[in-house]
Design a protein around this motif. Structure first.
Motif, PDB file in Angstrom:
ATOM      1  N   GLU A 186      36.916  30.027  39.598  1.00 38.70           N
ATOM      2  CA  GLU A 186      35.892  30.788  40.463  1.00 38.70           C
ATOM      3  C   GLU A 186      35.783  32.225  40.147  1.00 38.70           C
ATOM      4  N   ASP A 187      37.043  32.978  39.977  1.00 37.17           N
ATOM      5  CA  ASP A 187      37.001  34.482  39.744  1.00 37.17           C
ATOM      6  C   ASP A 187      36.222  34.715  38.550  1.00 37.17           C
ATOM      7  N   VAL A 188      36.399  33.801  37.349  1.00 37.12           N
ATOM      8  CA  VAL A 188      35.914  34.127  36.013  1.00 37.12           C
ATOM      9  C   VAL A 188      34.178  33.941  36.300  1.00 37.12           C
ATOM     10  N   LEU A 189      34.164  32.996  36.823  1.00 33.00           N
ATOM     11  CA  LEU A 189      32.426  32.600  36.992  1.00 33.00           C
ATOM     12  C   LEU A 189      31.661  33.476  37.600  1.00 33.00           C
ATOM     13  N   ARG A 190      32.315  35.002  38.081  1.00 36.19           N
ATOM     14  CA  ARG A 190      31.511  35.921  38.639  1.00 36.19           C
ATOM     15  C   ARG A 190      31.265  36.991  37.444  1.00 36.19           C
ATOM     16  N   HIS A 191      31.811  36.559  36.382  1.00 36.50           N
ATOM     17  CA  HIS A 191      31.453  37.837  35.491  1.00 36.50           C
ATOM     18  C   HIS A 191      30.404  37.230  34.398  1.00 36.50           C
ATOM     19  N   PRO A 192      29.677  38.133  33.765  1.00 35.41           N
ATOM     20  CA  PRO A 192      28.708  37.698  32.525  1.00 35.41           C
ATOM     21  C   PRO A 192      29.382  37.199  31.486  1.00 35.41           C
ATOM     22  N   PHE A 193      29.087  36.205  30.658  1.00 32.56           N
ATOM     23  CA  PHE A 193      29.312  35.431  29.586  1.00 32.56           C
ATOM     24  C   PHE A 193      28.636  35.857  28.116  1.00 32.56           C
ATOM     25  N   ILE A 194      29.262  35.837  27.278  1.00 36.91           N
ATOM     26  CA  ILE A 194      28.913  35.625  25.819  1.00 36.91           C
ATOM     27  C   ILE A 194      29.426  34.542  25.146  1.00 36.91           C
ATOM     28  N   LEU A 195      28.682  33.694  24.722  1.00 29.99           N
ATOM     29  CA  LEU A 195      29.138  32.478  24.074  1.00 29.99           C
ATOM     30  C   LEU A 195      28.593  32.202  22.629  1.00 29.99           C
ATOM     31  N   ARG A 196      29.358  31.251  22.117  1.00 32.58           N
ATOM     32  CA  ARG A 196      28.967  30.882  20.706  1.00 32.58           C
ATOM     33  C   ARG A 196      27.890  30.149  21.044  1.00 32.58           C
ATOM     34  N   GLU A 197      26.828  29.884  19.996  1.00 30.60           N
ATOM     35  CA  GLU A 197      25.679  28.898  20.015  1.00 30.60           C
ATOM     36  C   GLU A 197      25.707  27.565  20.568  1.00 30.60           C
ATOM     37  N   ARG A 198      24.995  27.045  21.304  1.00 38.82           N
ATOM     38  CA  ARG A 198      25.091  25.563  21.780  1.00 38.82           C
ATOM     39  C   ARG A 198      25.194  24.762  20.442  1.00 38.82           C
ATOM     40  N   GLY A 199      26.112  23.847  20.554  1.00 34.54           N
ATOM     41  CA  GLY A 199      26.386  22.879  19.360  1.00 34.54           C
ATOM     42  C   GLY A 199      27.545  23.237  18.340  1.00 34.54           C
ATOM     43  N   SER A 200      27.928  24.594  18.535  1.00 34.05           N
ATOM     44  CA  SER A 200      29.238  24.825  17.772  1.00 34.05           C
ATOM     45  C   SER A 200      30.478  24.142  18.373  1.00 34.05           C
ATOM     46  N   GLY A 201      31.512  24.059  17.552  1.00 34.00           N
ATOM     47  CA  GLY A 201      32.712  23.215  17.935  1.00 34.00           C
ATOM     48  C   GLY A 201      33.149  24.074  19.163  1.00 34.00           C
ATOM     49  N   THR A 202      33.264  25.378  19.115  1.00 33.18           N
ATOM     50  CA  THR A 202      33.772  26.173  20.133  1.00 33.18           C
ATOM     51  C   THR A 202      33.132  25.789  21.717  1.00 33.18           C
ATOM     52  N   ARG A 203      31.983  26.028  21.333  1.00 34.34           N
ATOM     53  CA  ARG A 203      31.104  25.655  22.697  1.00 34.34           C
ATOM     54  C   ARG A 203      31.171  24.244  23.344  1.00 34.34           C
ATOM     55  N   GLN A 204      31.173  23.279  22.366  1.00 34.66           N
ATOM     56  CA  GLN A 204      31.491  22.039  22.792  1.00 34.66           C
ATOM     57  C   GLN A 204      32.655  21.760  23.490  1.00 34.66           C
ATOM     58  N   VAL A 205      33.965  22.421  23.152  1.00 37.47           N
ATOM     59  CA  VAL A 205      35.023  22.112  23.775  1.00 37.47           C
ATOM     60  C   VAL A 205      34.867  22.785  25.244  1.00 37.47           C
ATOM     61  N   ASN A 219      26.147  27.244  36.255  1.00 36.26           N
ATOM     62  CA  ASN A 219      26.723  28.148  37.237  1.00 36.26           C
ATOM     63  C   ASN A 219      27.268  29.484  36.627  1.00 36.26           C
ATOM     64  N   MET A 220      27.332  29.390  35.159  1.00 38.95           N
ATOM     65  CA  MET A 220      27.745  30.647  34.147  1.00 38.95           C
ATOM     66  C   MET A 220      26.738  31.545  34.285  1.00 38.95           C
ATOM     67  N   LYS A 221      26.987  32.692  34.251  1.00 37.06           N
ATOM     68  CA  LYS A 221      26.008  33.955  34.071  1.00 37.06           C
ATOM     69  C   LYS A 221      26.143  34.146  32.447  1.00 37.06           C
ATOM     70  N   ILE A 222      25.422  33.194  31.527  1.00 37.56           N
ATOM     71  CA  ILE A 222      25.294  33.567  30.162  1.00 37.56           C
ATOM     72  C   ILE A 222      24.187  34.733  29.753  1.00 37.56           C
ATOM     73  N   VAL A 223      24.786  35.877  29.304  1.00 35.85           N
ATOM     74  CA  VAL A 223      23.817  36.997  29.121  1.00 35.85           C
ATOM     75  C   VAL A 223      23.555  36.790  27.471  1.00 35.85           C
ATOM     76  N   MET A 224      24.365  36.121  26.745  1.00 33.71           N
ATOM     77  CA  MET A 224      24.121  36.389  25.264  1.00 33.71           C
ATOM     78  C   MET A 224      24.528  34.896  24.467  1.00 33.71           C
ATOM     79  N   GLU A 225      23.932  34.457  23.485  1.00 26.75           N
ATOM     80  CA  GLU A 225      24.223  33.529  22.717  1.00 26.75           C
ATOM     81  C   GLU A 225      24.425  33.808  21.279  1.00 26.75           C
ATOM     82  N   LEU A 226      25.473  33.928  20.823  1.00 22.43           N
ATOM     83  CA  LEU A 226      25.535  34.164  19.099  1.00 22.43           C
ATOM     84  C   LEU A 226      26.101  33.281  18.334  1.00 22.43           C
ATOM     85  N   GLY A 227      25.682  33.290  17.020  1.00 17.25           N
ATOM     86  CA  GLY A 227      26.040  32.503  16.107  1.00 17.25           C
ATOM     87  C   GLY A 227      27.179  32.608  15.196  1.00 17.25           C
TER      88      GLY A 227
END
Length: 303
Positions: A186-205, A219-227
């Motif tokens: 719940e604490d973590v979800l208050r902050h913006p996220f930068i994630l790997r692109e959808r379909g990557s192994g890391t994102r899938q896990v 519910n995540m504040k995803i501000v950036m998705e990078l390859g």
């Protein structure tokens, strides 16, 4: 004529693939050469092994009986290669590896050094690509062996877990989450996220574990998705957000203190890395040796 393993392997591949043409492609042989070897095998046993038609081939009763022993012979050769690989320190040859991004960029480089010390005469060629591309190249017989981040379910491909890994919450140095000793999701979800692109192994896990915990990605504040993992690390270091990455991939940044690892109460993002290869093709001894290295060594000393 004496019965030989090569003919049993051809017979098994024809039966497994369901056609002479598919077997020829898998074995890197011409179709007439495959047909000739099957005919020689039928002459040796004095009976037909396949019922041929214009649409498909089927095993005869004799063929079904032989299939059991052919598979047993192939499995025994594989076990023999695996058992003897530990003694082949003077082994020579070329090891062509395909590896998905996290494995190829951050894990394998730390393992190939110790492997090369143990087997200095094996030349290593590493191709880094995503898991889908590795599977395609294995099916096209352009690649014999791959290491990927997700288990593949395919009738022609074998996968087995060889490495364990865990994603961790990674934040920039000085981030507010580093000030608490008890961080919840719940604490973590208050902050913006930068994630790997959808379909990557890391994102899938990450997605699968959050789903198991009843957390919707919306519910995540995803501000950036990078390859790439490197791009994600740079953006987090610049203070643009937080992320989930393999701890192995940020080892250098953690040592320098530019990134921090934050434990989250009640949630873990564990995963396996898998070896994958064709079921019908025998692995070269160099690949068998490397697979035995992954299975038998304590890899944590290098990771």
């Amino acid at each position: 004529m004496a019965l030989n393993f090569h003919q049993l392997h051809i017979f098994y591949t024809v039966a497994d693939r369901g056609s002479f043409s598919a077997a020829a492609q898998a074995l890197h042989m011409t179709q007439p050469a495959v047909t000739m070897q099957i005919q020689a095998l039928e002459e040796y046993f004095g009976t037909k092994l396949f019922v041929r038609s214009t649409k498909k081939i089927e095993l005869t009763e004799a063929g079904k009986a032989l299939m059991v022993y052919a598979k047993r012979s192939i499995d025994l050769v594989k076990e023999t290669d695996q058992a003897m690989s530990r003694f082949t320190h003077m082994l020579q040859g070329r090891l062509l590896l395909g590896a998905s991004l996290t494995v190829g960029e951050y894990i394998l480089p730390r393992l190939l050094g110790p492997f090369n010390q143990a087997y200095p005469n094996i030349a290593i060629q590493l191709k880094v690509m995503n898991s889908t591309q590795i599977l395609e190249e294995i099916l096209k017989h352009q690649l014999t062996f791959g290491l990927i981040e997700a288990q593949v379910v395919h009738p022609d491909v074998h996968t087995e877990p060889v490495l364990s890994d865990e994603l961790k919450l990674i934040v920039p140095n000085g981030h507010p989450l580093t000030e608490s000793e008890d961080v919840t999701m719940e604490d973590v979800l208050r902050h913006p996220f930068i994630l790997r692109e959808r379909g990557s192994g890391t994102r899938q896990v990450m997605e699968e574990e959050l789903s198991r915990k009843g957390i919707n990605e919306e519910n995540m504040k995803i501000v950036m998705e990078l390859g790439s993992t490197g791009a994600v690390k740079s953006a987090v270091e610049a203070g643009l957000g937080i992320t989930f990455l393999s701890q192995t991939s940020v080892k250098h940044e953690l040592t320098l203190g530019v990134l921090r690892l934050v434990p989250i109460r009640g949630i873990r993002f564990e995963r396996q890395f898998y070896a994958t290869y064709s079921k019908s093709n025998l692995l070269p001894i160099s690949a068998v040796t490397f697979l035995s290295f992954l299975r038998e060594k304590d890899l944590s000393q290098w990771l």
